[in-house]
Scaffold this motif. Sequence first.
Motif, short mmCIF file in Angstrom:
data_model
loop_
_atom_site.label_atom_id
_atom_site.label_comp_id
_atom_site.label_asym_id
_atom_site.label_seq_id
_atom_site.Cartn_x
_atom_site.Cartn_y
_atom_site.Cartn_z
N PRO A 571 -1.51 12.75 12.53
CA PRO A 571 -0.37 13.15 12.19
C PRO A 571 -0.13 14.63 12.35
O PRO A 571 -1.19 15.32 12.12
CB PRO A 571 0.04 12.55 10.87
CG PRO A 571 -1.20 12.69 10.09
CD PRO A 571 -2.28 12.17 11.00
N HIS A 635 3.04 11.02 9.02
CA HIS A 635 2.53 10.03 8.22
C HIS A 635 3.38 10.24 6.80
O HIS A 635 3.33 11.24 6.28
CB HIS A 635 1.09 9.88 7.87
CG HIS A 635 0.39 9.38 9.01
ND1 HIS A 635 -1.04 9.14 9.13
CD2 HIS A 635 0.88 9.18 10.37
CE1 HIS A 635 -1.38 8.84 10.22
NE2 HIS A 635 -0.22 8.55 11.17
N GLN A 689 3.55 5.32 9.57
CA GLN A 689 3.43 6.17 10.92
C GLN A 689 4.80 6.42 11.58
O GLN A 689 5.30 5.17 11.96
CB GLN A 689 2.37 6.07 11.76
CG GLN A 689 2.52 6.86 13.17
CD GLN A 689 1.30 6.80 14.26
OE1 GLN A 689 0.19 6.92 13.81
NE2 GLN A 689 1.54 5.95 15.15
#
Length: 774
Positions: A571, A635, A689
């Motif tokens: 991320p 995330h 996510q």
Amino acid sequence: MYLPHNASKRRQREAQNARDNRAEIVKALSTGEVSRRELMRWGIFTATGALANINGLSPFASSAYAQTEDTGVPISPTFGVMPFSQPLKRLDLQEPIPLTPILRGGEIDVAFPAGSGELAGRRMSYHTDYLMSGRQMYGNPLNGRGPLEGRPPGAYFAHQRWAEFLPQKGYVMSLVPTAPSWGFHPDLPKQNANQVWTFCKGRNTEATTKPPLIKVRYGEPVLFRHYNGLPEDHAQNGGFGSNSQATHNHNAHNASASDGASNAHFFPGQFYDYHWSTTLARADTINKNMTDRRASGPDGNGGLVHVKGDYRELQSSLWFHDHRFFYTAENVYKGHLGAINYYSGPDRGNEVLNDGVNKRLPSGSLLDWGNIDFDVNLVISDGGTDEDGQYFFDIFDTDGFLGDLMLVNFAYKPFMEVLPRKYRFRLLNACMSRFIRLQLRTAFGDAVPMTVIATDGNLVPRPFDVNLLDTQGVAERFDIVVDFSNFAVGQTINMTNLITHTSGRGPKGQVGYRMADSGRSGDPATGSLLQFRIVDQVESVDVPGVTHYASQPDLSKVPGRLTDQIQVVEPTRVRLIELRRGQENPIDPATGDCNPSCLRREIYPWSMRVNGDILGGFNANHISALIPKPGEVEHWVLRNPSGGWDHPVHLHFEEGITIDRGGKPTSRSERLARKDVWRLGEIGEVRIQVQFGEYGGAYVSHCHNTVHEDSAMIMRFDILTDPNNPYSSRTHSAVMPTPNPTPEGVTYTTPEFLPEGNPFDPKFEPFPIIPPLP
């Protein structure tokens, strides 16, 4: 505990008196006669916003007879009505209205058919015209107070990417009180005026007796015009509910002005135009040339309309419901809800068309797309009534509201006749606080397999069979296929809820189906809620007058692969979002003051906190998380750090990929699944996510126990668009102001950032240290 008959009656009477007393305060709150702050000052609410344990108000207060039932309220009377004595009501299918593009200066409007009496749909709200010397022409026709459109004025609430996704069809619906002849069963008491508010087609004044269903297809954007036909006097609400409303399309990929959760509610006499663009996520980065046939919608003639975006993010089973801040639970419970089925090339709603893209899932074949003969929406909710059988809602238990009457499509425990073939069922938990867990059982007690094909409206990569579904939190959906071909005409199969509650905090546990149906579980909402009856013929819903027979071949399929997996990647940043009990720090320690506005912030029992912020209770003007650039992957760790309660967390606008549960096992139906609601569990967490794109503006994430949501377990996040993207709204490359609606019109307030959620703030930590759960 066993009580003598007279003691039991006394116990019920005490609880009913407490409920009646609370109902008076509920009505005073809903009409603005008193505020929560005043109730706290009087000792009726505690400092955490919960009902004080006062005899005469609380069924749990000390008395000679203690509490009534595990659910805390008297059992709703059923007046001798037996389960499965009325047929299932299929949802009220809405008919689309064709729209025609017309030019108006430099704008493109969409006109309704001549003679409809409907104003053309516009990119900018009619509120803008009202302010520009159009007060007589564009005033509220009900009372002349304020504009006729409740959508706020100006560029921030103009429809983003309007010309690119110009509406081709329109739906005109009104939210109004139900007819005086309406009830949850033909033999249950008819509901008084304003006990239930539901939708009707067009601008009528009398609602239908069942929730609506809208069918939408990718490649055909829609204008949803919602008229507020509720009483202007907010005291005419049957004791609960707000006459100001907002509609959220849960969880379509729409711009913020059409998300329904940006503090933009509207009032009786007004309408609000929502732009449901049918935009497929990743339209700006994936399949931009529209060459992938899987990213598509049906064209109505056996072919496909190609669209931009990622076919792995196609959606199917959605729903819409009220999202008026602080009144969502009351308004949804009252009837502001409906189902939306999204149709695509792979999920066509036609079980015989074989073009190499269509999966041919159970549906029917009389229509080119969107057949629902064998594709059935089941909206499951729980209701409660007073001793006279009138619909009742109690806001005082801020842990959550539990009804004891199980409803399917707003009908009390119906039955459905089915052929011995495959059916698709779209299961929605539309309760306010109740979790459910469903199983199918024959009359002999045998479990009936269910094939899971979608979670929260997202096709799973590979379908799988279960005998017991995962627990569904509020707003979670499962699409399942049930094959009735092994059963003979005359056999019955019951759908049973096995999860028990003792309060709205979360589920207590699970019981076996025999105990659930016996009434010995301690929770009257466990047990069978719907019965399927195998028959040899049924009338078509898609083409009334046509009959389907058991002898006809079942040509539907459940292929071994439905879509492809989206991968988990590194991320750009991580956020810890905690759902907490109470507000531990209502005062800003730096200033000794409320932060930023006491009048809009009161002490509430729940909160959401990002990366350790201490602010607590929700304020629509606080930005708890800023997403500065479309396309970045984040995330989010959604965490419930406490025991004793559970939270189903909902993310607006985007779906998320379920990564893990912080070391705890994940079930097959959630492992790497695309979802928009996640159950956290007690002392639990879920890592997801998410990737934002296409539209900008203000959105929210919240607990979908709607009572928790209305008690401030909700947070605002804002998405900024790319000013260099020719398709994106340049207006939303900056943070949008907060609307403040009134019947006279809308003003704006400049929002405030919480530094813990703002990547441009020097205090922001993109990868915070997240301590493990105990």
